[in-house]
Design an enzyme around this catalytic site. Structure first.
Site, PDB file in Angstrom:
ATOM      1  N   LYS A 128       2.794   1.765 -28.751  1.00  0.00           N
ATOM      2  CA  LYS A 128       2.038   2.195 -29.949  1.00  0.00           C
ATOM      3  C   LYS A 128       2.019   0.997 -30.903  1.00  0.00           C
ATOM      4  CE  LYS A 128       1.502   3.709 -33.822  1.00  0.00           C
ATOM      5  NZ  LYS A 128       0.772   2.801 -34.722  1.00  0.00           N
TER       6      LYS A 128
ATOM      7  N   CYS B 257       9.613 -11.209 -40.165  1.00  0.00           N
ATOM      8  CA  CYS B 257      10.826 -10.439 -40.472  1.00  0.00           C
ATOM      9  C   CYS B 257      11.995 -11.358 -40.796  1.00  0.00           C
ATOM     10  CB  CYS B 257      11.171  -9.538 -39.302  1.00  0.00           C
ATOM     11  SG  CYS B 257      11.250 -10.427 -37.759  1.00  0.00           S
TER      12      CYS B 257
ATOM     13  N   GLU C 238      12.426  -7.128 -49.410  1.00  0.00           N
ATOM     14  CA  GLU C 238      11.556  -7.914 -48.524  1.00  0.00           C
ATOM     15  C   GLU C 238      10.122  -7.875 -49.063  1.00  0.00           C
ATOM     16  OE1 GLU C 238      10.537  -6.147 -44.669  1.00  0.00           O
ATOM     17  OE2 GLU C 238      10.948  -8.094 -43.770  1.00  0.00           O
TER      18      GLU C 238
ATOM     19  N   GLU D 137      14.499  -2.903 -34.730  1.00  0.00           N
ATOM     20  CA  GLU D 137      14.371  -4.283 -35.227  1.00  0.00           C
ATOM     21  C   GLU D 137      13.636  -4.177 -36.551  1.00  0.00           C
ATOM     22  OE1 GLU D 137      15.492  -6.922 -33.654  1.00  0.00           O
ATOM     23  OE2 GLU D 137      15.899  -6.107 -31.669  1.00  0.00           O
TER      24      GLU D 137
HETATM   25  P1  NAD Z   1       5.827  -0.307 -40.410  1.00  0.00           P
HETATM   26  O1  NAD Z   1       7.204   0.238 -40.410  1.00  0.00           O
HETATM   27  O2  NAD Z   1       4.883   0.112 -41.466  1.00  0.00           O
HETATM   28  O3  NAD Z   1       5.094   0.042 -39.022  1.00  0.00           O
HETATM   29  C1  NAD Z   1       5.640  -0.312 -37.781  1.00  0.00           C
HETATM   30  C2  NAD Z   1       5.097   0.611 -36.717  1.00  0.00           C
HETATM   31  O4  NAD Z   1       5.580   1.937 -36.944  1.00  0.00           O
HETATM   32  C3  NAD Z   1       3.567   0.725 -36.706  1.00  0.00           C
HETATM   33  O5  NAD Z   1       3.110   0.770 -35.373  1.00  0.00           O
HETATM   34  C4  NAD Z   1       3.325   2.044 -37.411  1.00  0.00           C
HETATM   35  O6  NAD Z   1       2.116   2.655 -37.061  1.00  0.00           O
HETATM   36  C5  NAD Z   1       4.503   2.847 -36.897  1.00  0.00           C
HETATM   37  N1  NAD Z   1       4.842   4.019 -37.713  1.00  0.00           N
HETATM   38  C6  NAD Z   1       4.564   4.250 -39.023  1.00  0.00           C
HETATM   39  N2  NAD Z   1       5.052   5.460 -39.400  1.00  0.00           N
HETATM   40  C7  NAD Z   1       5.656   5.989 -38.310  1.00  0.00           C
HETATM   41  C8  NAD Z   1       6.384   7.195 -38.071  1.00  0.00           C
HETATM   42  N3  NAD Z   1       6.545   8.120 -39.012  1.00  0.00           N
HETATM   43  N4  NAD Z   1       6.900   7.392 -36.839  1.00  0.00           N
HETATM   44  C9  NAD Z   1       6.759   6.462 -35.866  1.00  0.00           C
HETATM   45  N5  NAD Z   1       6.067   5.311 -36.023  1.00  0.00           N
HETATM   46  C10 NAD Z   1       5.538   5.081 -37.241  1.00  0.00           C
HETATM   47  O7  NAD Z   1       5.999  -1.873 -40.351  1.00  0.00           O
HETATM   48  P2  NAD Z   1       4.851  -2.973 -40.454  1.00  0.00           P
HETATM   49  O8  NAD Z   1       4.374  -2.995 -41.861  1.00  0.00           O
HETATM   50  O9  NAD Z   1       3.876  -2.777 -39.338  1.00  0.00           O
HETATM   51  O10 NAD Z   1       5.656  -4.300 -40.112  1.00  0.00           O
HETATM   52  C11 NAD Z   1       6.336  -5.021 -41.065  1.00  0.00           C
HETATM   53  C12 NAD Z   1       7.818  -4.747 -40.957  1.00  0.00           C
HETATM   54  O11 NAD Z   1       8.269  -5.049 -39.640  1.00  0.00           O
HETATM   55  C13 NAD Z   1       8.608  -5.659 -41.875  1.00  0.00           C
HETATM   56  O12 NAD Z   1       9.612  -4.918 -42.522  1.00  0.00           O
HETATM   57  C14 NAD Z   1       9.219  -6.661 -40.911  1.00  0.00           C
HETATM   58  O13 NAD Z   1      10.384  -7.265 -41.387  1.00  0.00           O
HETATM   59  C15 NAD Z   1       9.434  -5.841 -39.697  1.00  0.00           C
HETATM   60  N6  NAD Z   1       9.547  -6.682 -38.503  1.00  0.00           N
HETATM   61  C16 NAD Z   1      10.774  -6.802 -37.901  1.00  0.00           C
HETATM   62  C17 NAD Z   1      10.928  -7.621 -36.779  1.00  0.00           C
HETATM   63  C18 NAD Z   1      12.273  -7.771 -36.107  1.00  0.00           C
HETATM   64  O14 NAD Z   1      12.299  -8.187 -34.967  1.00  0.00           O
HETATM   65  N7  NAD Z   1      13.375  -7.463 -36.762  1.00  0.00           N
HETATM   66  C19 NAD Z   1       9.820  -8.294 -36.272  1.00  0.00           C
HETATM   67  C20 NAD Z   1       8.585  -8.139 -36.895  1.00  0.00           C
HETATM   68  C21 NAD Z   1       8.469  -7.326 -38.010  1.00  0.00           C
END
Ligand code: NAD
Length: 504
Positions: free
Chosen positions: A185, A295, A394, A260
């Site tokens: 997803k 991230c 962040e 992550e």
């Molecule tokens: P997000 O949490 O908004 O979304 C991530 C994913 O979760 C998307 O596919 C989204 O559609 C899905 N999602 C949203 N609500 C959900 C729910 N209720 N249940 C299940 N899935 C749901 O994050 P983002 O804005 O897409 O990404 C940015 C974040 O990701 C930042 O905080 C960044 O630090 C983190 N990130 C972490 C790593 C790592 O390896 N630690 C790598 C890349 C990004």
């Protein structure tokens, strides 16, 4: 001007090896963050599609063409996927940049990493055949034991938009290498290249259902995946807030998760560095690469007081030199933020910092030469104290905040002064000091005299509010395996714990 001639493919959901219209037939527009134009759309899955995909995945596991494959056979699929990604690299790189605003150079580098990651897990899939069944010597005559490593089952892989295809690959490649059937997803903010991965899987003949790709909104497609009773594990990358929701949903079924999440990583710069410019460049790259939407971005500069003034002067000169433009333009080094909502969020962080008394030393505005698109100048903020939002939260944009220190002890306290625990960087010539910091940093990733380089052989993940579990490396594969211990009683004698009735 940006030159590209790549049509945006119009795809459906990728389920059971086929393109399939979502049950509710809904689609979501794709907005180019550099121009704010709608450039296409993609399908929006809902719980009904999740059910169909989970069934397809379960069938794939039950079928010999996927469920009974050896690691060597699966490696062939992974290598074929890597080859196709490289074959389509220039087209996929443009699609990635159009979708999420990443500079074309960075998109192309991501695609090299995608191919390398599939190749790496192809190697590990082959090696898995030798480790599949490991005898364990119990030093007993009456028992023989071994440990089996088997695919965990059906896994849900939920990923963010900042490295759309690469973040997906960090999960898809090891899950397939392990022999799991997966449902990916991707983020609704950048789904194009993940759908193209579906086309690549179709072309290389990956057995139907081994990988299913459900694009759509988090609450509508991600949430039902997290809470689905027939999904054996969720591997999630995204924000801490969503990670907590995923974990709560999974906990109801005691479903394992790996998370992550985000970070607020420090880069500590000592006055013993040989070359100011080298340290300045790593500091820029650590916070402004991918427009700060990383991230592990080292977004807190902790600089020794004795060189702070000279360092910041150089930092500003280098920052002025960064080309901000449409990401498809040559030499672009900073593209737009992914979406209008994220742009507003970043701008709010900057204005809150100002209101709390910090100084915007450089940037903080939309670049004047770009009237459209979600562009933010690379921004450097000083006079920051540790209770300010900008120090703690962040931003996920090109925003660096700065604090000075006098002593090593003070530096380490500032570095660890965060609820997150993803990455830390230290710039110093003193090997002993680098070793002391490596031990003291409370994070899963440490960079010494650099910031951000990432290699698929190394485990990637954090502690504290940055989550738990690891992508990449051997640990990235192990999380998709079920460990089964098998113990056989090999003695002809009765166990003789109970008294036998025949002896009464
Ligand atoms: P997000 O949490 O908004 O979304 C991530 C994913 O979760 C998307 O596919 C989204 O559609 C899905 N999602 C949203 N609500 C959900 C729910 N209720 N249940 C299940 N899935 C749901 O994050 P983002 O804005 O897409 O990404 C940015 C974040 O990701 C930042 O905080 C960044 O630090 C983190 N990130 C972490 C790593 C790592 O390896 N630690 C790598 C890349 C990004």
């Amino acid at each position: 001007m940006a030159i590209h001639n790549v049509p945006i493919p119009s795809r459906q959901l990728y389920i059971d090896g086929e393109w399939r219209e979502p049950v509710k037939k809904k689609r979501i527009p794709i907005i180019n963050p550099a121009t704010e134009d709608i450039i296409g759309d993609f399908p929006a899955a809902t719980a009904e599609d999740v059910d169909i995909a989970v069934e397809a995945a379960r069938r794939a596991l039950a079928r010999d063409d996927w469920g009974s494959t050896t690691g060597e056979q699966r490696a062939k699929y992974l290598r074929a996927i890597a080859a196709k990604v490289l074959e389509r690299k220039s087209e996929l790189a443009i699609l990635e940049s159009l979708d999420c605003g990443k500079t074309l150079f960075e998109s192309a580098a991501d695609l090299d990493d995608v191919a390398a990651c599939f190749e790496y897990y192809a190697d590990l899939a082959e090696a898995l055949d030798l480790k599949r069944k490991t005898p364990v010597d119990l030093h007993l005559d009456s028992f023989k034991s071994y440990v089996l490593r088997e695919p965990l089952g059906v896994v849900g892989l939920i990923t963010p938009w900042n490295y759309p295809l690469l973040m997906a690959t960090w999960k898809v490649a090891p899950a397939l290498a392990a022999g799991c059937a997966a449902i990916l997803k991707p983020s609704e903010l950048a789904s194009i290249t993940c759908l193209e991965l579906g086309e690549i899987c179709r072309e290389v003949g990956l057995p139907p259902g081994a990988l299913n790709i459900l694009t759509g909104l988090g609450p509508e497609a991600g949430a039902p995946l997290s809470s689905h009773p027939h999904v054996d594990k969720i591997s999630f990358t995204g924000s801490a807030a969503t990670g907590a929701k995923v974990m709560t949903a999974a906990a109801q079924l005691v479903k394992p998760v790996t998370l992550e999440l985000g970070g607020k990583s420090p880069i500590v710069v000592f006055d013993d560095i040989d070359n100011l410019d080298i340290a300045v460049e790593w500091t820029l790259f650590g916070c402004f690469a991918n427009a700060g939407q990383v991230c592990t971005a080292t977004s807190r500069l902790i600089i020794q007081e004795s060189i702070a003034s000279a360092f910041l002067d150089r930092l500003i000169l280098w920052t002025k030199n960064i080309k901000i433009s449409d990401p498809l333009e040559e030499d672009c080094k900073l593209g737009p933020i992914v979406s209008s909502a994220q742009y507003e969020k970043v701008m709010k962080f900057i204005s809150n910092a100002k209101n709390e008394g910090a100084t915007i030393l450089y940037g903080g505005e939309r670049p004047q030469h770009l009237k459209k698109g979600y562009y933010v100048q690379p921004t450097i903020i000083t006079d920051v104290n540790t209770s300010m939002e900008i120090w703690k939260e962040e931003v996920f944009g090109p925003v660096l905040c700065v604090r000075t220190f006098k002593t090593e002890q003070e530096a380490i306290e500032l570095a660890n002064d965060t609820e997150y625990g993803l990455a830390s960087a230290i710039m110093s010539k003193d090997a002993g000091r680098c070793e002391r910091f490596t031990k003291a940093f409370q994070t899963g990733i440490i960079w010494i005299n650099c910031s951000q380089p990432s290699f698929c052989q190394l485990p990637f993940g954090g502690k504290k509010r940055s989550g738990f579990g690891r992508d990449l490396g051997e640990m990235g594969l192990e999380k998709y395996l079920n460990i089964k211990q098998v113990t056989e009683y090999t003695c002809d004698d009765a166990w003789a714990f109970y008294k036998s009735p025949s002896k009464n």
